[in-house]
Design a protein around this motif. Sequence first.
Motif, mmCIF file in Angstrom:
data_model
loop_
_atom_site.group_PDB
_atom_site.id
_atom_site.type_symbol
_atom_site.label_atom_id
_atom_site.label_comp_id
_atom_site.label_asym_id
_atom_site.label_seq_id
_atom_site.Cartn_x
_atom_site.Cartn_y
_atom_site.Cartn_z
ATOM 1 N N LYS A 186 96.583 65.930 49.429
ATOM 2 C CA LYS A 186 96.360 65.407 48.092
ATOM 3 C C LYS A 186 94.831 65.593 47.777
ATOM 4 O O LYS A 186 93.787 65.772 48.554
ATOM 5 C CB LYS A 186 96.576 63.829 47.917
ATOM 6 N N VAL A 187 94.976 65.663 46.348
ATOM 7 C CA VAL A 187 93.348 65.745 45.687
ATOM 8 C C VAL A 187 93.106 64.905 44.696
ATOM 9 O O VAL A 187 94.040 64.754 43.847
ATOM 10 C CB VAL A 187 93.320 67.395 45.058
ATOM 11 N N VAL A 188 92.491 64.003 44.932
ATOM 12 C CA VAL A 188 92.203 62.955 43.962
ATOM 13 C C VAL A 188 90.670 62.916 43.393
ATOM 14 O O VAL A 188 89.938 63.289 43.976
ATOM 15 C CB VAL A 188 91.979 61.767 44.960
ATOM 16 N N ALA A 189 90.589 62.739 41.848
ATOM 17 C CA ALA A 189 89.641 63.053 41.116
ATOM 18 C C ALA A 189 89.193 61.984 40.707
ATOM 19 O O ALA A 189 89.906 61.271 39.954
ATOM 20 C CB ALA A 189 89.921 64.112 40.303
ATOM 21 N N VAL A 190 87.650 61.683 40.547
ATOM 22 C CA VAL A 190 87.210 60.602 39.399
ATOM 23 C C VAL A 190 87.237 60.891 38.090
ATOM 24 O O VAL A 190 86.689 62.004 37.721
ATOM 25 C CB VAL A 190 85.810 60.081 40.255
ATOM 26 N N TYR A 216 90.512 57.090 38.468
ATOM 27 C CA TYR A 216 91.176 58.470 39.229
ATOM 28 C C TYR A 216 92.432 58.855 38.476
ATOM 29 O O TYR A 216 92.934 58.316 37.983
ATOM 30 C CB TYR A 216 91.255 57.855 40.617
ATOM 31 N N PHE A 217 92.477 60.115 39.237
ATOM 32 C CA PHE A 217 93.755 60.681 38.533
ATOM 33 C C PHE A 217 94.061 61.785 39.870
ATOM 34 O O PHE A 217 93.200 61.846 40.731
ATOM 35 C CB PHE A 217 93.724 61.609 37.396
ATOM 36 N N HIS A 218 95.136 62.294 39.976
ATOM 37 C CA HIS A 218 95.715 62.993 40.912
ATOM 38 C C HIS A 218 95.904 64.655 40.632
ATOM 39 O O HIS A 218 96.629 64.722 39.397
ATOM 40 C CB HIS A 218 96.950 62.494 41.648
#
Length: 282
Positions: free
Chosen positions: A46-50, A71-73
């Motif tokens: 997974k890649v999680v971003a602020v 956050y979003f994915h």
Amino acid sequence: MTEYRRILLDGAATAVVRDGDELVSGDGRRVGVDDAVHLPPCEPSKVVAVHLNHRSRVEEFQTKLPSAPTYFHKPISALNSHGGAVVRPERCKYLNYEGEIAIVIGRTTRNVSPKEAGDYIAGYTVANDYGLHDFRDTDAGSMLRVKGSDTLCPLGPGLVTDWDFHGKYLRTYVNGELVQDGSTDEMEWDMHYLVADIARTITLYPGDVLLSGTPANSRPVQPGDVVEVEAEGLGRLRNHIVAGPVPIRDDCGAQPTESEEVMSTVLGGDWEFRGIRPPRSS
């Protein structure tokens, strides 16, 4: 510090270590850094971003940070690599760069404190969190298509271990021109905090990626542009923009838009009232 990369070597995905201007595989084969075909330096589940983290970005939007990060994915199908092509689909105009630093998890992480989080990080790499803002009106909450469309998550060129994230510059260039100039010191929440926050409820596995936010001046790029993101001590991630040959379908789903919200996001604020011209289309 040690820099690890993943490349295609004689047709096979191969882990290599950087040795000066060469990359060395475990069996001793060597290839020049500039000659290698790169892959993303890790294999995340997974890649999680602020959303917002850099103070310059917050000031640009004339807003305030929340009391805690949100956050979003980005789906792993968005992954891309150093040297890869970033595709702007036909019928879309507003593909923005966002130079960032990516945190790569080294071991299974759950319920750790910010002070402990550093022990669970394998290293860091450079990222470009591209946004396809033509879909912002419909996906602003999830950011699914905005940030998760194919090719919109380049990582690389390598994974660097034992990197101290304090006081490091983060810069983005388009066709050689400096367009973003930030620092890790302007982040409200540091790398360890972000890992600990997400791991309160979501187990992070080796290779997972957290994107730590972008500084001010994210702007649209066009097919033919070359975009480079450089983080001090991590190297320079380079990608080029290409036009997708197949248009976004118009027989289903929400369509690309150019609302005030789209344009404000694309150009960094209330563009109508700042005398800023919308970007050229191509």
